[in-house]
Write a protein that holds these residues in place. Sequence first.
Motif, PDB file in Angstrom:
ATOM      1  N   ALA A  18       0.839  -1.213   0.000  1.00  0.00           N
ATOM      2  CA  ALA A  18       0.000   0.000   0.000  1.00  0.00           C
ATOM      3  C   ALA A  18       0.869   1.256   0.000  1.00  0.00           C
ATOM      4  O   ALA A  18       0.605   2.218  -0.731  1.00  0.00           O
ATOM      5  CB  ALA A  18      -0.935  -0.014   1.201  1.00  0.00           C
ATOM      6  N   GLN A  19       1.937   1.233   0.806  1.00  0.00           N
ATOM      7  CA  GLN A  19       2.849   2.388   0.862  1.00  0.00           C
ATOM      8  C   GLN A  19       3.617   2.543  -0.450  1.00  0.00           C
ATOM      9  O   GLN A  19       3.771   3.653  -0.976  1.00  0.00           O
ATOM     10  CB  GLN A  19       3.830   2.217   2.034  1.00  0.00           C
ATOM     11  CG  GLN A  19       3.181   2.481   3.391  1.00  0.00           C
ATOM     12  CD  GLN A  19       4.096   2.130   4.561  1.00  0.00           C
ATOM     13  OE1 GLN A  19       5.211   1.649   4.364  1.00  0.00           O
ATOM     14  NE2 GLN A  19       3.607   2.355   5.776  1.00  0.00           N
ATOM     15  N   ALA A  20       4.093   1.427  -0.985  1.00  0.00           N
ATOM     16  CA  ALA A  20       4.892   1.472  -2.222  1.00  0.00           C
ATOM     17  C   ALA A  20       4.077   2.029  -3.389  1.00  0.00           C
ATOM     18  O   ALA A  20       4.608   2.739  -4.254  1.00  0.00           O
ATOM     19  CB  ALA A  20       5.419   0.080  -2.565  1.00  0.00           C
ATOM     20  N   LEU A  21       2.772   1.717  -3.410  1.00  0.00           N
ATOM     21  CA  LEU A  21       1.928   2.123  -4.545  1.00  0.00           C
ATOM     22  C   LEU A  21       1.058   3.338  -4.251  1.00  0.00           C
ATOM     23  O   LEU A  21       0.374   3.846  -5.156  1.00  0.00           O
ATOM     24  CB  LEU A  21       1.009   0.956  -4.945  1.00  0.00           C
ATOM     25  CG  LEU A  21       1.674  -0.351  -5.394  1.00  0.00           C
ATOM     26  CD1 LEU A  21       0.618  -1.409  -5.699  1.00  0.00           C
ATOM     27  CD2 LEU A  21       2.538  -0.128  -6.627  1.00  0.00           C
ATOM     28  N   ASN A  22       1.053   3.779  -2.979  1.00  0.00           N
ATOM     29  CA  ASN A  22       0.201   4.893  -2.561  1.00  0.00           C
ATOM     30  C   ASN A  22      -1.280   4.606  -2.850  1.00  0.00           C
ATOM     31  O   ASN A  22      -1.981   5.385  -3.485  1.00  0.00           O
ATOM     32  CB  ASN A  22       0.650   6.201  -3.246  1.00  0.00           C
ATOM     33  CG  ASN A  22      -0.075   7.417  -2.671  1.00  0.00           C
ATOM     34  OD1 ASN A  22      -0.509   7.397  -1.510  1.00  0.00           O
ATOM     35  ND2 ASN A  22      -0.247   8.448  -3.483  1.00  0.00           N
ATOM     36  N   THR A  38       5.157  -7.002  -4.691  1.00  0.00           N
ATOM     37  CA  THR A  38       6.202  -5.977  -4.749  1.00  0.00           C
ATOM     38  C   THR A  38       5.816  -4.897  -5.759  1.00  0.00           C
ATOM     39  O   THR A  38       4.949  -5.094  -6.611  1.00  0.00           O
ATOM     40  CB  THR A  38       7.547  -6.589  -5.190  1.00  0.00           C
ATOM     41  OG1 THR A  38       7.419  -7.046  -6.558  1.00  0.00           O
ATOM     42  CG2 THR A  38       7.945  -7.755  -4.304  1.00  0.00           C
ATOM     43  N   PHE A  39       6.515  -3.773  -5.664  1.00  0.00           N
ATOM     44  CA  PHE A  39       6.291  -2.666  -6.600  1.00  0.00           C
ATOM     45  C   PHE A  39       6.535  -3.136  -8.038  1.00  0.00           C
ATOM     46  O   PHE A  39       5.769  -2.827  -8.948  1.00  0.00           O
ATOM     47  CB  PHE A  39       7.232  -1.496  -6.270  1.00  0.00           C
ATOM     48  CG  PHE A  39       7.073  -0.323  -7.195  1.00  0.00           C
ATOM     49  CD1 PHE A  39       6.099   0.632  -6.957  1.00  0.00           C
ATOM     50  CD2 PHE A  39       7.888  -0.192  -8.318  1.00  0.00           C
ATOM     51  CE1 PHE A  39       5.940   1.710  -7.833  1.00  0.00           C
ATOM     52  CE2 PHE A  39       7.727   0.881  -9.193  1.00  0.00           C
ATOM     53  CZ  PHE A  39       6.757   1.837  -8.940  1.00  0.00           C
ATOM     54  N   GLU A  40       7.584  -3.936  -8.232  1.00  0.00           N
ATOM     55  CA  GLU A  40       7.959  -4.401  -9.576  1.00  0.00           C
ATOM     56  C   GLU A  40       6.866  -5.320 -10.152  1.00  0.00           C
ATOM     57  O   GLU A  40       6.502  -5.216 -11.323  1.00  0.00           O
ATOM     58  CB  GLU A  40       9.302  -5.136  -9.512  1.00  0.00           C
ATOM     59  CG  GLU A  40      10.015  -5.275 -10.850  1.00  0.00           C
ATOM     60  CD  GLU A  40      10.277  -3.935 -11.540  1.00  0.00           C
ATOM     61  OE1 GLU A  40      10.200  -3.924 -12.786  1.00  0.00           O
ATOM     62  OE2 GLU A  40      10.522  -2.909 -10.859  1.00  0.00           O
ATOM     63  N   GLU A  41       6.347  -6.216  -9.294  1.00  0.00           N
ATOM     64  CA  GLU A  41       5.272  -7.110  -9.749  1.00  0.00           C
ATOM     65  C   GLU A  41       4.004  -6.321 -10.083  1.00  0.00           C
ATOM     66  O   GLU A  41       3.302  -6.627 -11.053  1.00  0.00           O
ATOM     67  CB  GLU A  41       4.969  -8.165  -8.678  1.00  0.00           C
ATOM     68  CG  GLU A  41       6.056  -9.223  -8.562  1.00  0.00           C
ATOM     69  CD  GLU A  41       5.920 -10.103  -7.328  1.00  0.00           C
ATOM     70  OE1 GLU A  41       6.614 -11.136  -7.285  1.00  0.00           O
ATOM     71  OE2 GLU A  41       5.153  -9.757  -6.403  1.00  0.00           O
TER      72      GLU A  41
END
Length: 565
Positions: A18-22, A38-41
């Motif tokens: 949630a934090q990585a993607l806002n 993950t952000f990359e996935e």
Amino acid sequence: MRWTIKPKPSEDKIKHLAQALNVEDFVAQLLVQRGIETFEEAKHFFRPSLEHLHDPYLMKDMDKAIERIKNAIENQERILVFGDYDVDGTTAVSLVSSYLKSFYPNVATYIPDRYDEGYGVSFKGIDFADDNGFSLIIALDCGIKSIDHVAYAKERNIDFIICDHHRPGETLPEAVAILDPKRTDCNYPYDELCGCGIGFKLIQALGMNREQTIEDLAPYLDLVATAIAADIVPMTGENRVLAYFGLQVINNNPRPGIKALIHQVKKQTLDITDVVFIVAPRINAAGRIKHGNHAVELLSEFDFEQAQQFASEIEKYNADRKDLDKHITREAFEQIEQNQEQERFTTVVFQENWHKGVIGIVASRLIETYYRPTLVFTKSGDKYAASARSVKGFDVYNALEACSEHLEQFGGHMYAAGMTLKAENYAVFKEAFEKQVQKTIHPDQRIPEIEIDAEINFSDITPKLTRILKQFEPFGPMNMTPVFLTKNVIDTGYAKKLGAADEHLKLFVKQSRSPGAEGIAAIGFGLGNKIDLTTNQKPFQIAYCIDENEWNGQISTQLRLKSIR
């Protein structure tokens, strides 16, 4: 209906994503439930790229397949592209044959007759190849169990390349190359491609040999997306990438055959559901009612006027298919009711004059009512042939395998299969199948289930959420449209039934805990009989998907109800 809330992933994973993607926690939860952590996935999921497709040479035997095709072209051999008569098979044949013909003329196609030859590679097809000087057959969406057929062809100096996605048996045919990621000795990174998807990997490898880029092959993806949608394979990994870009081709620059089909129904923009319910049944209708060749002709035609003529013929076949479907379904219901078989764990019905082309559809219809593994039999020559369909979570292929001593042949997937048997084995097989299902089915698998992704409040439904959910598309198995649960819902007094038989339900709902909030429109197809649960300001719970409704050029949020309690 069982309402099952999916297990919630660990809070740490949800918070981290949630934090990585806002995004809100419950959006991150939806992603983690889909294996995206993950952000990359998430970037790969939300921004599919053709560069994400795997190297086709990672597939076992791809090098052998390409080498054999190159030799055939150098030696001016005749190549026969052979495929099954359903959507996956006919799209695959159109794909591979039209690609080969773009640079090599000695290519023809062959679709077996559903009634005369049955499913898969046929001796009649091999005889056709032998009589007409073909020395290489490329079999698509079939062939993995055709041991005797491949041996028969070999005796006639005809080589086989098999491109299949069905489960192999213990022994493989003696083909030059067998492309099937479900082979135990194949380490290809993704094993859920459909038959047309395997065909695309073959032309991807050929294209690499001819110094073509993946973008050069993108125009063929309208066929691949159609097959992925129709064959109900997981909408993950490569399938999702192929379907995503295939839908772009369908909507922006489809081949004349698909354009002509869409033209028949006058729909502007198609999503994957439209492909399943509009394009696929029409392609299927050719093989069900007349002959799969008609579908290949349509999908391989490059003149739009000619394609329109083919499409109007197929539209007639589809109308015939609908009539047969209704008639046979009604007869099947009568047969079940007369035999009062409600206490059984399976549905097995037979009538010798039922049309073989629609028994699979009828099996699906029966499951909608009786919800149990279903076989619909008809007579085919001197044997009985059946289509099998299953309920969620139950592997009908395994059940058939356990009863295979009574069968002549069978093949298929977890949820759909086909088989033939001798007439004298029908009664004993029917009981063996019933006992096998009774022994192996879990009690929960006998009750239809609604899987709910998350519980939310109406205040969570924002324009931002709607935009994000649209980016989850295309939807399909393993990436289904998110289903939400909201409690303490009341109708604002507009509840009404819709449809000729009052079968649908229209509501305007809000949460009782938010008295000042605006209501949201909701539509429940087939839920007209639930209207009493929504009257007199009584609170209720709803399971639903979030949709957009377009009316007079205005787009608004609408809830598509799955169930009410």
